[in-house]
Scaffold this active site. Sequence first.
Site, mmCIF file in Angstrom:
data_model
loop_
_atom_site.group_PDB
_atom_site.id
_atom_site.type_symbol
_atom_site.label_atom_id
_atom_site.label_comp_id
_atom_site.label_asym_id
_atom_site.label_seq_id
_atom_site.Cartn_x
_atom_site.Cartn_y
_atom_site.Cartn_z
ATOM 1 N N ILE A 91 0.831 -1.209 0.000
ATOM 2 C CA ILE A 91 0.000 0.000 0.000
ATOM 3 C C ILE A 91 0.865 1.258 0.000
ATOM 4 C CG2 ILE A 91 -1.599 1.372 1.428
ATOM 5 C CD1 ILE A 91 -2.937 -1.357 2.178
ATOM 6 N N GLU A 117 9.772 -19.010 19.741
ATOM 7 C CA GLU A 117 8.790 -19.530 20.699
ATOM 8 C C GLU A 117 7.844 -20.538 20.058
ATOM 9 O OE1 GLU A 117 6.854 -16.467 22.933
ATOM 10 O OE2 GLU A 117 8.750 -15.581 23.559
#
Length: 185
Positions: A91, A117
Site C-alpha cells: 500500500i 517460541e
Amino acid sequence: AAQALGIAAGAYELALKYSKERKAFGTEICNHQAIAFKLADMHTDIEAARMLVMKAAWDKDQGNNYDMSSAMAKLYASKVAMEHTVEAVQIHGGNGFVKEYHVERLMRDAKITQIYEGTSEIQKIVISRGVIKGWVFNNQYIAKASEFNFEVFFNLTNPEELYESHHKSIYHLTDVLNLKGFRMF
C-alpha cells in the site's frame, strides 16, 4: 501471539493512515477498490486474530488447558502479521521500503513471530494433536463452551442441521457474551 497481533495492527493502522493521505488519479488511494479491499481483508483478519488471542488468554485466566487455543492464536496471528505487513508495504508503494514509514521494520519483525517460541509448524503439530485427541468424534464436531453452560453437537453428514445449529449457537453465545459485558462488534 499478542506481539504478532500488535505488529499486524500497527501495520494496518499505518497503511490506513497513509492510504487516506496519499493521492493517485485525483483521489486518496483508500478510495480505489484494490486498496479498499486490502484494508478490509486486513481489518477482518486482525479482528479474527484478536479473538483467538483473547480466547487463549481467557483460557489461561480461567485455569483451563490452553495448549490448543494458544497454538491456534500464535499460528494465526503470526500468519496475519506476515501477510498484512507485506500488504502494508504494498500500500505504501516505494515508500514502504523507506525507514521513515516504519512498515518495512514491521515486516521484518513479523517474520520472526513465525519462528521463535515455537515455529508455525510446531503450532500445527500441537493443534493437530488436540484435534486428533478429542475435537472430532464419529462424524460429529463437538463445540464445548462450558463457561457459558451449553454444548452444541453438529452432525457433519447433514449440512442443513450443521448450518441451523451453528447459527443458533452463535446467536446464543453472542447474547451470553453481551450480557457479560463483552463487546462483540
